[in-house]
Design a protein around this motif. Sequence first.
Motif, PDB file in Angstrom:
ATOM      1  N   LEU A  98      33.326  -7.950  18.609  1.00 43.01           N
ATOM      2  CA  LEU A  98      32.785  -7.472  19.879  1.00 43.01           C
ATOM      3  C   LEU A  98      32.153  -8.615  20.641  1.00 43.01           C
ATOM      4  CD1 LEU A  98      30.914  -4.198  18.787  1.00 43.01           C
ATOM      5  CD2 LEU A  98      33.169  -4.369  19.858  1.00 43.01           C
ATOM      6  N   THR A  99      32.308  -8.584  21.950  1.00 46.95           N
ATOM      7  CA  THR A  99      31.583  -9.541  22.781  1.00 46.95           C
ATOM      8  C   THR A  99      30.144  -9.063  22.901  1.00 46.95           C
ATOM      9  OG1 THR A  99      32.025  -8.374  24.845  1.00 46.95           O
ATOM     10  CG2 THR A  99      33.674 -10.019  24.134  1.00 46.95           C
ATOM     11  N   THR A 100      29.289  -9.945  23.336  1.00 47.17           N
ATOM     12  CA  THR A 100      27.898  -9.549  23.544  1.00 47.17           C
ATOM     13  C   THR A 100      27.815  -8.461  24.616  1.00 47.17           C
ATOM     14  OG1 THR A 100      27.680 -11.504  24.957  1.00 47.17           O
ATOM     15  CG2 THR A 100      26.817 -11.669  22.714  1.00 47.17           C
ATOM     16  N   ALA A 101      28.697  -8.512  25.622  1.00 45.74           N
ATOM     17  CA  ALA A 101      28.714  -7.467  26.657  1.00 45.74           C
ATOM     18  C   ALA A 101      29.094  -6.120  26.047  1.00 45.74           C
ATOM     19  CB  ALA A 101      29.681  -7.843  27.774  1.00 45.74           C
ATOM     20  N   GLN A 102      30.067  -6.112  25.146  1.00 43.52           N
ATOM     21  CA  GLN A 102      30.454  -4.863  24.480  1.00 43.52           C
ATOM     22  C   GLN A 102      29.314  -4.323  23.614  1.00 43.52           C
ATOM     23  OE1 GLN A 102      33.990  -6.608  22.750  1.00 43.52           O
ATOM     24  NE2 GLN A 102      35.318  -5.275  23.992  1.00 43.52           N
ATOM     25  N   LEU A 103      28.582  -5.224  22.963  1.00 43.30           N
ATOM     26  CA  LEU A 103      27.421  -4.781  22.179  1.00 43.30           C
ATOM     27  C   LEU A 103      26.374  -4.156  23.082  1.00 43.30           C
ATOM     28  CD1 LEU A 103      26.594  -7.389  19.392  1.00 43.30           C
ATOM     29  CD2 LEU A 103      26.856  -4.929  19.154  1.00 43.30           C
ATOM     30  N   ARG A 104      26.138  -4.750  24.253  1.00 38.51           N
ATOM     31  CA  ARG A 104      25.160  -4.167  25.194  1.00 38.51           C
ATOM     32  C   ARG A 104      25.591  -2.762  25.600  1.00 38.51           C
ATOM     33  NH1 ARG A 104      25.390  -9.149  27.692  1.00 38.51           N
ATOM     34  NH2 ARG A 104      26.417  -8.259  29.511  1.00 38.51           N
ATOM     35  N   GLU A 105      26.900  -2.552  25.801  1.00 41.80           N
ATOM     36  CA  GLU A 105      27.400  -1.221  26.164  1.00 41.80           C
ATOM     37  C   GLU A 105      27.182  -0.223  25.033  1.00 41.80           C
ATOM     38  OE1 GLU A 105      31.514  -1.602  27.229  1.00 41.80           O
ATOM     39  OE2 GLU A 105      31.067  -2.971  28.888  1.00 41.80           O
ATOM     40  N   ARG A 106      27.340  -0.665  23.790  1.00 39.40           N
ATOM     41  CA  ARG A 106      27.188   0.228  22.637  1.00 39.40           C
ATOM     42  C   ARG A 106      25.726   0.520  22.324  1.00 39.40           C
ATOM     43  NH1 ARG A 106      31.660   0.637  18.752  1.00 39.40           N
ATOM     44  NH2 ARG A 106      33.496  -0.166  19.775  1.00 39.40           N
ATOM     45  N   LEU A 107      24.823  -0.354  22.766  1.00 33.33           N
ATOM     46  CA  LEU A 107      23.389  -0.184  22.489  1.00 33.33           C
ATOM     47  C   LEU A 107      22.609  -0.219  23.802  1.00 33.33           C
ATOM     48  CD1 LEU A 107      23.206  -2.692  19.481  1.00 33.33           C
ATOM     49  CD2 LEU A 107      23.509  -0.224  19.369  1.00 33.33           C
ATOM     50  N   PRO A 108      22.859   0.738  24.696  1.00 37.20           N
ATOM     51  CA  PRO A 108      22.247   0.669  26.026  1.00 37.20           C
ATOM     52  C   PRO A 108      20.729   0.817  26.028  1.00 37.20           C
ATOM     53  CG  PRO A 108      23.318   2.789  25.693  1.00 37.20           C
ATOM     54  CD  PRO A 108      23.677   1.931  24.509  1.00 37.20           C
ATOM     55  N   ASP A 109      20.160   1.376  24.972  1.00 39.08           N
ATOM     56  CA  ASP A 109      18.712   1.562  24.902  1.00 39.08           C
ATOM     57  C   ASP A 109      17.976   0.298  24.465  1.00 39.08           C
ATOM     58  OD1 ASP A 109      20.093   2.132  22.424  1.00 39.08           O
ATOM     59  OD2 ASP A 109      18.149   2.675  21.587  1.00 39.08           O
ATOM     60  N   VAL A 110      18.717  -0.731  24.032  1.00 37.15           N
ATOM     61  CA  VAL A 110      18.108  -1.990  23.594  1.00 37.15           C
ATOM     62  C   VAL A 110      18.137  -2.958  24.766  1.00 37.15           C
ATOM     63  CG1 VAL A 110      18.277  -3.905  21.948  1.00 37.15           C
ATOM     64  CG2 VAL A 110      18.894  -1.585  21.231  1.00 37.15           C
TER      65      VAL A 110
END
Length: 181
Positions: free
Chosen positions: A29-41
Amino acid sequence: MSDERGTIADLVLHPVRLRILQAVAGRQLTTAQLRERLPDVTTATLYRHITTLLEADVLTVVAERKVRGAVERTLALGGTSAVVDRDGADALGPDQLRQAFLTLLASVTEAVDDHLDQAADLTELFGFATTPLHLDVDEAATLQEELAELLGRYREPGPSRHEVMLTTVLVPSPEPAEPTA
C-alpha cells in the motif's frame, strides 16, 4: 528487539501500529492508500507510526515515486516478524492484551461492515464459526505451527483468487468445576 521502544509486542500492539500492520498484511500500500484505510488517524500520527515500524524493519519501503513534487512510498511488511510470541505476550499485562484484542476485533468488524455494505453476494467467501477444541499447551503450539504451514500456500494472489481475511483466536475456557460425588 530490545531497544528503547521495548519488545516487539510493545512495538506492534500499539493500537495505531497494529491497524497499520493489519492494513498492509499480504499487500503493498502507498501511504495515501493507508490514509484512506485509516481516516480517523491524523496524517502526522500515521507518518510517525510508519516511521517507527520502518525503523524496526517491521515495515519496508518496496517502491518510491514522485507525486506532485513529493515522494510517495509504497509499503509492505518488512523482515522483522510482527508476531507476538508467547514470551512477548507473557510480558504484557491484561490491559495491554485486552487493548490489542479490541483493536483486532475493531479491524475485523470494519472488514465485515465493508463486506456487508458492498457485496452483491453476502455469503460468497464469507462465514464465521466457533469450534471448541481440547488441547494441552504443546498441542496448542503445534496447532498454530500447522495452521501457519497450511495457510502459507494460500497467501499468494492469483488470477482467480479473491482476498479473504481469516482470523483465529485461541481463548481458553474457564476450568470446569470438579465433579462432586
